[in-house]
Design a protein around this motif. Structure first.
Motif, PDB file in Angstrom:
ATOM      1  N   SER A  15       0.823  -1.210   0.000  1.00  0.00           N
ATOM      2  CA  SER A  15       0.000   0.000   0.000  1.00  0.00           C
ATOM      3  C   SER A  15       0.853   1.254   0.000  1.00  0.00           C
ATOM      4  N   PHE A  16       1.830   1.308   0.887  1.00  0.00           N
ATOM      5  CA  PHE A  16       2.597   2.536   1.065  1.00  0.00           C
ATOM      6  C   PHE A  16       3.538   2.795  -0.110  1.00  0.00           C
ATOM      7  N   LEU A  17       4.186   1.754  -0.606  1.00  0.00           N
ATOM      8  CA  LEU A  17       5.125   1.916  -1.715  1.00  0.00           C
ATOM      9  C   LEU A  17       4.598   1.342  -3.018  1.00  0.00           C
ATOM     10  N   GLY A  18       3.959   0.173  -2.933  1.00  0.00           N
ATOM     11  CA  GLY A  18       3.612  -0.564  -4.142  1.00  0.00           C
ATOM     12  C   GLY A  18       2.531   0.076  -4.985  1.00  0.00           C
ATOM     13  N   VAL A  19       1.503   0.662  -4.364  1.00  0.00           N
ATOM     14  CA  VAL A  19       0.408   1.232  -5.144  1.00  0.00           C
ATOM     15  C   VAL A  19       0.908   2.374  -6.025  1.00  0.00           C
ATOM     16  N   ALA A  20       1.681   3.282  -5.455  1.00  0.00           N
ATOM     17  CA  ALA A  20       2.233   4.380  -6.254  1.00  0.00           C
ATOM     18  C   ALA A  20       3.137   3.847  -7.358  1.00  0.00           C
ATOM     19  N   GLY A  21       3.940   2.837  -7.041  1.00  0.00           N
ATOM     20  CA  GLY A  21       4.813   2.254  -8.059  1.00  0.00           C
ATOM     21  C   GLY A  21       4.051   1.626  -9.204  1.00  0.00           C
ATOM     22  N   LEU A  22       2.949   0.943  -8.903  1.00  0.00           N
ATOM     23  CA  LEU A  22       2.156   0.323  -9.957  1.00  0.00           C
ATOM     24  C   LEU A  22       1.411   1.364 -10.791  1.00  0.00           C
ATOM     25  N   VAL A  23       0.949   2.442 -10.158  1.00  0.00           N
ATOM     26  CA  VAL A  23       0.319   3.516 -10.921  1.00  0.00           C
ATOM     27  C   VAL A  23       1.338   4.147 -11.860  1.00  0.00           C
ATOM     28  N   LEU A  24       2.561   4.366 -11.377  1.00  0.00           N
ATOM     29  CA  LEU A  24       3.631   4.891 -12.221  1.00  0.00           C
ATOM     30  C   LEU A  24       3.883   3.982 -13.414  1.00  0.00           C
ATOM     31  N   LEU A  45      -9.608   6.828   2.707  1.00  0.00           N
ATOM     32  CA  LEU A  45      -8.880   8.091   2.860  1.00  0.00           C
ATOM     33  C   LEU A  45      -7.402   7.915   2.522  1.00  0.00           C
ATOM     34  N   PHE A  46      -6.791   6.865   3.008  1.00  0.00           N
ATOM     35  CA  PHE A  46      -5.350   6.674   2.808  1.00  0.00           C
ATOM     36  C   PHE A  46      -4.997   6.505   1.326  1.00  0.00           C
ATOM     37  N   TYR A  47      -5.780   5.693   0.599  1.00  0.00           N
ATOM     38  CA  TYR A  47      -5.381   5.322  -0.758  1.00  0.00           C
ATOM     39  C   TYR A  47      -5.475   6.472  -1.758  1.00  0.00           C
ATOM     40  N   LEU A  48      -6.089   7.585  -1.374  1.00  0.00           N
ATOM     41  CA  LEU A  48      -6.071   8.743  -2.258  1.00  0.00           C
ATOM     42  C   LEU A  48      -4.649   9.228  -2.514  1.00  0.00           C
ATOM     43  N   PHE A  49      -3.806   9.154  -1.509  1.00  0.00           N
ATOM     44  CA  PHE A  49      -2.502   9.829  -1.576  1.00  0.00           C
ATOM     45  C   PHE A  49      -1.449   9.062  -2.383  1.00  0.00           C
ATOM     46  N   PRO A  50      -1.239   7.749  -2.201  1.00  0.00           N
ATOM     47  CA  PRO A  50      -0.266   7.075  -3.070  1.00  0.00           C
ATOM     48  C   PRO A  50      -0.672   7.086  -4.529  1.00  0.00           C
ATOM     49  N   THR A  51      -1.970   7.144  -4.804  1.00  0.00           N
ATOM     50  CA  THR A  51      -2.406   7.230  -6.208  1.00  0.00           C
ATOM     51  C   THR A  51      -1.926   8.539  -6.835  1.00  0.00           C
ATOM     52  N   VAL A  52      -2.083   9.646  -6.115  1.00  0.00           N
ATOM     53  CA  VAL A  52      -1.621  10.946  -6.621  1.00  0.00           C
ATOM     54  C   VAL A  52      -0.108  10.941  -6.816  1.00  0.00           C
ATOM     55  N   LEU A  53       0.640  10.385  -5.853  1.00  0.00           N
ATOM     56  CA  LEU A  53       2.098  10.340  -5.970  1.00  0.00           C
ATOM     57  C   LEU A  53       2.536   9.497  -7.160  1.00  0.00           C
ATOM     58  N   GLY A  54       1.811   8.421  -7.451  1.00  0.00           N
ATOM     59  CA  GLY A  54       2.155   7.602  -8.613  1.00  0.00           C
ATOM     60  C   GLY A  54       2.000   8.353  -9.910  1.00  0.00           C
ATOM     61  N   VAL A  55       0.945   9.170 -10.003  1.00  0.00           N
ATOM     62  CA  VAL A  55       0.730   9.969 -11.212  1.00  0.00           C
ATOM     63  C   VAL A  55       1.838  10.998 -11.380  1.00  0.00           C
ATOM     64  N   ILE A  56       2.199  11.681 -10.298  1.00  0.00           N
ATOM     65  CA  ILE A  56       3.257  12.692 -10.381  1.00  0.00           C
ATOM     66  C   ILE A  56       4.592  12.045 -10.759  1.00  0.00           C
ATOM     67  N   ASP A  96       1.933   1.073 -14.549  1.00  0.00           N
ATOM     68  CA  ASP A  96       0.836   0.483 -15.308  1.00  0.00           C
ATOM     69  C   ASP A  96      -0.329   1.426 -15.568  1.00  0.00           C
ATOM     70  N   GLY A  97      -0.360   2.582 -14.921  1.00  0.00           N
ATOM     71  CA  GLY A  97      -1.397   3.552 -15.214  1.00  0.00           C
ATOM     72  C   GLY A  97      -2.746   3.214 -14.622  1.00  0.00           C
ATOM     73  N   VAL A  98      -3.802   3.475 -15.408  1.00  0.00           N
ATOM     74  CA  VAL A  98      -5.175   3.351 -14.913  1.00  0.00           C
ATOM     75  C   VAL A  98      -5.473   1.933 -14.421  1.00  0.00           C
ATOM     76  N   ASP A  99      -4.943   0.919 -15.072  1.00  0.00           N
ATOM     77  CA  ASP A  99      -5.225  -0.463 -14.671  1.00  0.00           C
ATOM     78  C   ASP A  99      -4.800  -0.740 -13.235  1.00  0.00           C
ATOM     79  N   ALA A 100      -3.784  -0.023 -12.757  1.00  0.00           N
ATOM     80  CA  ALA A 100      -3.287  -0.271 -11.400  1.00  0.00           C
ATOM     81  C   ALA A 100      -4.257   0.210 -10.332  1.00  0.00           C
ATOM     82  N   LEU A 101      -5.239   1.029 -10.697  1.00  0.00           N
ATOM     83  CA  LEU A 101      -6.181   1.533  -9.697  1.00  0.00           C
ATOM     84  C   LEU A 101      -7.034   0.419  -9.098  1.00  0.00           C
ATOM     85  N   TRP A 102      -7.091  -0.733  -9.760  1.00  0.00           N
ATOM     86  CA  TRP A 102      -7.860  -1.833  -9.181  1.00  0.00           C
ATOM     87  C   TRP A 102      -7.237  -2.338  -7.887  1.00  0.00           C
ATOM     88  N   TYR A 103      -5.943  -2.106  -7.695  1.00  0.00           N
ATOM     89  CA  TYR A 103      -5.312  -2.549  -6.443  1.00  0.00           C
ATOM     90  C   TYR A 103      -5.870  -1.802  -5.235  1.00  0.00           C
TER      91      TYR A 103
END
Length: 589
Positions: free
Chosen positions: A47-56, A338-349, A58-65
């Protein structure tokens, strides 16, 4: 963070001296605190590292995590949380035996609890090593060793009672550590594409914003869509390269410890399996039928796997009653969303500021590297330190819950269940986990954890749903379903690992098999149970009444434990001890 963890663990363990203290914190944890503790435990390295990494990557598909990691608690709240608490069990194997009356089934459940716990624990320790190595340059094994020592010492002190306060605090610590840098970095991002970022060109090709030197850690296969000039020192396609090379569109095998040098404006090669252009990165399901299958498999694994994770389920045993267990699951939904909003944004940036991570595939480091990349000054160092502290909180809290759940099962099902057995099991679990973390190759934390979810969804999910809601389940059918579902997932994982070292010949179906294994597990349990209907427990009506009757009626009673001192629990004779006869009614409490 380490010092606070030790301090809170000491405070929580001062009154822990009996087996119920170590396993279920005497079943006295309030719903709000338990929800924070579950959230702190659940928000792992994935959650803390992996979600942002997968968004970086794999893009939109990673949001399923993040969607799946959160939505699993909705199914748990509706179908599992309250009945599980009312069962009065102490562990998942204990529930299975209480429901179906089979010691053989209990042994199978013990095996899968250990498999899931260790499979989930290893990426936590490996990610701790990645964090320490990224921030300080120290050896990666040291981070895993530090986390292991802290966790084992805390768990030895007081088990579940000690870690509850720790995990509740660590949720709020992780939320601050991910939210504060996100607000600051997103504000800087909105100010413009400067500060080392590269605007995307009109064709959607991602390019390096400046001269970059990339060193691979492990062998990697990259895909090139636009021809690129670079300099390489090391193994490329099995041959040694030292100087200028030219990559035409295609796939290239890059060996470990190979240095690749790119000039500013060069197209970014990406690790195979990820979208090469930003147009594809922004569009879902660009891989055709195989990508669609993997997405639905991921949905099955995450939506249904949560209710089968031993370290999550054991926390619901700590609630005072079924109503509190359901309220706990509801609060967890809020906290995770609430938490998962933030790594998603960091992955996009990170897509714009850290394209070099796409070459090596080590995108889990994006959250750690982004502050210093966007702000190479004191502000970036402070934000990086906050993120690193939050990452260590993630490893510590999740690892604590995993060690407690595995040690609890080992001590009660393999040993006699005394407090001393729990402590020995804690040391053994920590030693095995850190050993495997050092020996096994590291992969994306979210992908490894997703395989743990697939195993949980294919084993304990059908056992719990059918055991709670269908009176026809038998212990023979339950064992058959566990063997089929769990065996297929483990076999798929073994084949995938072998394939990754021998040319990647395995189909994508094996990397995420839940779409096949979960229905097969359910079907096997139902069919075998119908064929062995005469083995339905004689006390099934009373057990189901205990699981579903409202709490005020007083049918809930803690199960007679098979461990601990006689002073830890009231004496009650179960049906198994009466030779299989139907038990007498339980008087209201």
């Amino acid at each position: 963070m380490a010092a606070l963890t030790f301090l809170l663990g000491y405070v929580g363990s001062r009154r822990a001296n009996t087996t119920p203290d170590f396993l279920v914190a005497r079943r006295g944890v309030p719903a709000t605190r338990n929800a924070a503790a579950i959230s702190g435990e659940y928000l792992s390295a994935a959650s803390f590292l992996g979600v942002a990494g997968l968004v970086l990557k794999d893009g939109v598909d990673a949001l399923w995590y993040p969607i799946g990691f959160t939505a699993g608690y909705l199914a748990m709240m509706l179908f599992v949380a309250a009945p599980l608490r009312r069962s009065g069990a102490y562990t998942l194997p204990d529930f299975a035996e209480a429901r179906l009356g089979s010691s053989n089934l209990r042994k199978f459940c013990t095996f899968f609890v250990i498999c899931i716990g260790v499979l989930y624990l290893v990426p936590q320790l490996q990610s701790a090593g990645l964090t320490l190595n990224t921030i300080t340059g120290l050896p990666a094994w040291l981070g895993g060793a530090v986390v292991t020592v802290i966790v084992v010492v805390n768990v030895l002190g007081g088990g579940m009672r000690a870690i509850t306060l720790v995990q509740a605090f660590q949720y709020w610590g992780k939320l601050f550590a991910i939210a504060a840098p996100t607000f600051v970095l997103f504000t800087i991002f909105l100010a413009g594409p400067g500060n080392g970022a590269q605007p995307v060109d009109s064709s959607g090709v991602l390019r390096f914003p400046e001269d970059v030197e990339v060193t691979t850690v492990d062998p990697v296969r990259v895909k090139v869509d636009v021809a690129v000039d670079l300099s390489a020192t090391g193994q490329v396609n099995g041959a040694f390269a030292d100087g200028e090379v030219y990559w035409t569109p295609g796939r290239y095998e890059v060996g470990a410890e190979t240095v690749l040098r790119f000039t500013a404006g060069s197209p970014v090669p990406v690790v195979e399996g990820s979208p090469t252009s930003n147009h594809d990165w922004l569009r879902p399901e660009t891989d055709g039928l195989s990508g669609l299958f993997e997405t639905y498999s991921l949905i099955f694994a995450t939506f249904l796997g949560t209710m089968g994770l031993p370290h999550v389920l054991v926390r619901f045993y700590t609630n005072p009653d079924g109503r509190a267990a359901r309220r706990t699951a509801l609060h967890v939904l809020y906290l995770l969303g609430l938490f998962y909003l933030f790594p998603t944004v960091l992955g996009v940036i990170s897509r714009q500021y850290l394209p070099q991570l796409l070459v090596t595939g080590k995108t889990d480091a994006a959250v750690l590297m982004l502050p210093s990349t966007m702000q190479p000054n004191l502000l970036g160092q402070v934000l990086g330190a906050i993120v690193a502290a939050g990452a260590f909180a993630a490893f510590l809290s999740t690892s604590s819950g995993l060690v407690v759940s595995v040690a609890g099962v080992v001590s009660t099902d393999i040993r006699s269940g005394r407090v001393s057995d729990f402590r020995w099991a804690t040391v053994l679990t920590g030693a095995v986990a850190i050993g495997l973390a050092m020996l096994l190759p590291r992969s994306d934390a979210s992908l490894t954890v997703a395989m743990s979810f697939a195993l949980a969804a294919s084993t304990f999910c059908p056992l719990l749903l059918l055991g709670i809601w269908w009176r026809g389940l038998t212990w023979v059918g339950a064992i058959a379903g566990l063997v089929v579902g769990g065996g297929l997932v483990i076999s798929a994982q073994v084949v995938t690992v072998i394939s990754s070292h021998t040319g990647r010949w395995a189909p994508s179906l094996l990397s995420q098999p839940a779409l096949v294994t979960v229905p097969l597990a359910f079907l096997t349990m139902v069919m075998i149970s119908k064929l062995t209907a005469r083995r339905t427990p004689e006390d099934v009506n009373q057990v189901l009444l205990r699981l579903h009757a409202p709490d005020p009626l007083g049918f809930m009673r803690d199960r007679e434990s098979r461990f601990g001192s006689s002073g830890d629990r009231p004496r009650r004779v179960d049906a198994a001890e009466r030779g299989g006869s139907s038990p007498s009614p339980i008087p209201p409490q």
